[in-house]
Write a protein that holds these residues in place. Structure first.
Motif, PDB file in Angstrom:
ATOM      1  N   TYR A  46      -8.678   0.661   1.041  1.00  0.00           N
ATOM      2  CA  TYR A  46      -7.718   0.489  -0.049  1.00  0.00           C
ATOM      3  C   TYR A  46      -7.013  -0.858   0.055  1.00  0.00           C
ATOM      4  O   TYR A  46      -6.852  -1.570  -0.954  1.00  0.00           O
ATOM      5  N   ARG A  47      -6.601  -1.226   1.261  1.00  0.00           N
ATOM      6  CA  ARG A  47      -5.934  -2.513   1.454  1.00  0.00           C
ATOM      7  C   ARG A  47      -6.862  -3.672   1.154  1.00  0.00           C
ATOM      8  O   ARG A  47      -6.449  -4.694   0.597  1.00  0.00           O
ATOM      9  N   LEU A  72      -7.505   4.045   4.077  1.00  0.00           N
ATOM     10  CA  LEU A  72      -6.378   3.119   3.945  1.00  0.00           C
ATOM     11  C   LEU A  72      -6.837   1.679   4.134  1.00  0.00           C
ATOM     12  O   LEU A  72      -6.408   0.780   3.385  1.00  0.00           O
ATOM     13  N   PHE A  94      -1.853   4.884  -3.219  1.00  0.00           N
ATOM     14  CA  PHE A  94      -2.941   5.230  -2.307  1.00  0.00           C
ATOM     15  C   PHE A  94      -3.450   6.646  -2.570  1.00  0.00           C
ATOM     16  O   PHE A  94      -4.641   6.932  -2.463  1.00  0.00           O
ATOM     17  N   ASP A 148       0.816  -1.213   0.000  1.00  0.00           N
ATOM     18  CA  ASP A 148       0.000   0.000   0.000  1.00  0.00           C
ATOM     19  C   ASP A 148       0.851   1.266   0.000  1.00  0.00           C
ATOM     20  O   ASP A 148       0.327   2.375   0.137  1.00  0.00           O
TER      21      ASP A 148
END
Length: 548
Positions: free
Chosen positions: A430-431, A427, A383, A295
């Motif tokens: 996103y992961r 985050l 990201f 990431d």
């Protein structure tokens, strides 16, 4: 009484007189050989002479050829260490050479951990003299509409130069149009920068596209729809510029896409298109999508090697058999589009058909789809892409409103998350949806052929970076081009050239009613109907295929 003889003796006959024939006695034929004839001696001597003279003659001939410069031209002998530092476009600035710019940027490159040694000997002539050395090969150009910075544009551009692209038509806005960036882009050989000036927009508003149906459903809508129309209008202009420049092929690529010319006899887009039959008008490159494993990616082109294959390069059983595991809860197999990009042969009546395809006003193009080559799409690779996409669009973060702005489901979901969630929530999302952290799943999909490793682009770009290519061209542009005077001249010249093409683009989505009134887009009685432009499309959905 005589003593007995101890040895047996033989009487030797008297030597005959001259003129008398010599007749050997029978007792002597076992110890004396008959002399060979004179003709046998002559043949042996001649053969020995021939075997001696022939190699000497060949050696002398080879020496003369090499001395006169008429022998085989060994390209390695022309590849001096001095030439190995030259890269395409780096000697194109008016008053600076590669060697000069490299010496001035050495301190900077040391700080960045880059070596000035050319470690990537892909081509032996770093100058890329397409106009002279490569006339038999197809001349290829790429057009793009970009607002990116140099850290993305330069690796993208020089990679494509390495695989055979000679010319770039860059329609720039935002960061790409800033003085610091545009000055560098203008200095590179084979690059034409087109700025979005008021004069350009006025001329682009006269495009015939506004009076046709194939793009009309995308008019007067915000965000991705606006970008899609703008790209199409820029592509239309690029076709005219490509013809004027004598190009054979034209591609439209974004600066987060790299052509992967697999299947060619060498890793070369030129070679790939050279092998295309003459009756083919358009070549489709199925797209592969980046599958990031961390990431914290900073430089996607040199940090990503894993990609998800396109449906067109998989068997139906493999694709649908692994569909759920491949999507990982996302709306579709790919995060974004799945219908690839295309290259078109530059010819009469060529037109764009949206950002992904080309068409022709007078005929249906003969199209082929490549079985190995692909376009690598580095989508949502960083990201920060979440927030950068959000900042380019002014839509409301609701399910209803995002449909006006985005064509694809994942873009809509990403926009809502980026607009409503905290940094930590973003985050985590996103992961979960973008980053491939499950190594067991990754290995399984790699074995099944859904995922694949591709190292060539990252190797090429990393080698370009280590050679000091990017720093050299930046240093060269900064030293050789005075800022204000150059920028004023370059922008004016680009605008004038663009205006002469008489093609389009304007900021859609503002004063929509007045634009409709002014253009009367579809109120022309004799317009011809064309099929709708091909938008970015998602790959096939499993449920839809099962129902079919």
């Amino acid at each position: 009484m005589r003593a007995p003889h101890l040895y047996h003796t033989t009487k030797i006959p008297p030597i005959p007189h001259l003129g008398q024939p010599f007749v050997p006695m029978a007792g002597l034929h076992t110890s004396l050989r008959t002399q060979p004839p004179a003709s046998h001696h002559s043949f042996s001597a001649k053969l020995l002479l021939l075997l001696t003279v022939l190699p000497l003659s060949l050696a002398l001939f080879a020496f003369l050829l090499q001395w006169r410069g008429g022998g085989v031209d060994d390209p390695i002998s022309r590849w001096s260490p001095e030439e190995s530092h030259k890269f395409p476009g780096m000697d194109s600035s008016p008053s600076a050479t590669i060697e000069q710019s490299s010496s001035h940027s050495s301190d900077c490159s040391t700080l960045l951990g880059h070596s000035n040694a050319a470690t990537f000997p892909y081509y032996r002539d770093w100058k890329f003299k397409f106009d002279s050395d490569l006339k038999p090969n197809p001349k290829i150009c790429i057009t793009t509409s970009t607002s990116a910075n140099l850290d993305q544009i330069l690796p993208w551009m020089f990679y494509h130069k390495v695989i055979g692209v000679s010319t770039f038509f860059l329609f720039v806005e935002g960061k790409a149009a800033s003085p610091a960036v545009s000055r560098v882009l203008e200095s590179i050989l084979g690059v034409k920068v087109i700025y979005r000036t008021k004069q350009l927009e006025e001329q682009q508003a006269k495009s015939r596209i506004w009076n046709e149906t194939w793009l009309s459903s995308f008019f007067y809508k915000p965000c991705n729809y606006e970008l899609f129309v703008k790209q199409s209008l820029n592509m239309e202009m690029a076709i005219v510029m490509a013809r004027d420049a004598g190009m054979d092929w034209i591609l439209h690529l974004d600066t987060d896409e790299l052509i992967h010319p697999a299947g060619a006899r060498e890793y070369s887009l030129r070679q790939l298109l050279l092998d295309v039959p003459g009756n083919v008008d358009m070549v489709v490159f199925p797209n592969y999508e980046s599958s990031i494993e961390r990431d914290d990616i900073k430089e996607p082109f040199t940090e990503i090697s894993m990609f998800k294959k396109n449906y067109d390069h998989l068997t139906k059983d493999t694709y649908f058999g692994m569909y759920k595991e491949s999507t990982r809860g996302n709306p579709n197999y790919f995060l974004t589009y799945g219908n690839g990009k295309s290259a078109a042969r530059v010819q009469d009546h060529l037109r764009p058909n949206g950002a992904h395809r080309w068409h022709n006003y007078m005929k249906t193009p003969n199209e082929i789809k490549l079985e190995e080559a692909a376009v690598l799409h580095y989508t949502y690779a960083k990201f920060s892409d979440l927030t950068s996409r959000r900042d380019r669009c002014g839509c409301k973060p609701t399910k209803e409103d995002v449909k006006r702005c985005f064509m694809l489901d994942f873009d809509r979901a990403a926009f809502i998350i980026a607009s409503t969630a905290t940094e930590e929530e973003m985050l985590n999302w996103y992961r979960e949806h973008v980053v491939w952290t499950d190594r067991t799943l990754n290995l399984k999909l790699l074995r099944k052929g859904i995922l694949t490793r591709i190292y060539a682009p990252m190797t090429i770009i990393q080698s370009l970076r280590e050679s000091g290519a990017f720093l050299s061209v930046i240093a060269s542009a900064r030293e050789s081009l005075p800022g204000g005077k150059f920028l004023a001249t370059s922008e004016s010249s680009n605008s004038t050239a663009a205006v002469s093409v008489l093609h389009s683009s304007r900021k859609m989505g503002r004063n929509i009613e007045s634009q409709k009134t002014a253009r009367k887009t579809l109120e022309i009685s004799n317009y011809t109907f064309y099929e709708e432009a091909i938008p970015p499309l998602s790959p096939p959905v499993m449920d839809a295929d099962v129902e079919a």
